[in-house]
Enzyme design. Structure first.
Site, PDB file in Angstrom:
ATOM      1  NE  ARG A  43      77.322 -35.819  78.855  1.00 29.56           N
ATOM      2  CZ  ARG A  43      77.297 -34.651  78.220  1.00 29.56           C
ATOM      3  NH1 ARG A  43      78.070 -34.452  77.153  1.00 29.56           N
ATOM      4  NH2 ARG A  43      76.465 -33.697  78.606  1.00 29.56           N
ATOM      5  CB  SER A 112      84.140 -34.512  71.848  1.00 33.26           C
ATOM      6  OG  SER A 112      83.077 -35.204  72.452  1.00 33.26           O
ATOM      7  CE  LYS A 141      81.949 -33.268  78.541  1.00 29.89           C
ATOM      8  NZ  LYS A 141      82.775 -33.631  77.378  1.00 29.89           N
TER       9      LYS A 141
END
Length: 219
Positions: A43, A112, A141
């Site tokens: 990620r 998610s 995030k």
């Protein structure tokens, strides 16, 4: 090699170069794999696509050699190009049925979720597993939603049969409580990639999850 899903392993590690103390992603991934992590998600948000492709090719090679499952976040095209085991998407990304049309029947698709409605939608859409969170406040995030707390996790445990991974602000000090609420697999980012000794951090997180699961069995 059959792919590994959350619940079949206890720690789900995610990369984040911003938090890795200046170490290359491949170096961090090697330390995670050497520590026994068998579910690794790439990620990275701020690299050009070509650079992400090269990093994912290297991590795909490393995870294959380690017998670990390799997931690519968001980038379905890169997941397909490197032969990843799976891709993880969010609520604002391509819908799961459209991702399935692209990747075929064998690639894992994770989604998610932040609410019961989204979890039920994931089941209906054909996701292979869901992320449940963020349980706690997290800064890993930029577009993160508000913490959902334990109430949503408890609901998922009681109502959803899909494999799931708890995520969002999980550290070694609170992982036991997360596991005690029913999570068999916890996702960690900064607590692992930001540790000086990644192997020790993985061992600490794993021990916490194990303790929480044991406490659940005694309740």
């Amino acid at each position: 090699m059959p792919a590994i899903l959350p619940g079949q392993t206890d720690i789900y590690a995610l990369t984040d170069a911003r938090l890795s103390l200046g170490r290359p992603v491949a170096e961090v991934a090697r330390a995670l794999l050497d520590a026994g992590v068998r579910l690794l998600q790439y990620r990275e948000k701020r690299l050009p696509a070509g650079a992400m492709l090269e990093e994912c090719r290297e991590l795909r090679r490393m995870t294959r050699e380690a017998g670990a499952c390799f997931i690519v976040n968001d980038h379905v095209d890169i997941a397909m190009l490197v032969g990843a085991d799976g891709v993880h998407v969010g609520q604002d990304d391509l819908p799961v049925p459209e991702v399935r049309r692209l990747v075929g029947p064998d690639m894992i698709i994770g989604l998610s979720t932040h609410s019961p409605e989204q979890a039920l939608g994931a089941v209906a859409a054909g996701a292979d597993y869901i992320g449940v969170g963020p349980l706690f406040a997290t800064r890993t995030k930029e577009d993160v939603v508000a913490p959902v707390g334990f109430s949503y996790l408890d609901w998922v445990v009681a109502n959803i049969r899909l494999p799931f991974v708890a995520i969002g602000g999980i550290k070694a000090w609170n992982a036991a409580e997360v596991a005690a609420h029913g999570a068999d697999c916890c996702a960690l980012v900064s607590a692992l990639v930001g540790a000086e000794d990644i192997g020790a951090a993985v061992a600490e997180a794993r021990a916490a999850v194990r303790a929480g699961k044991a406490a659940r069995g005694r309740s």
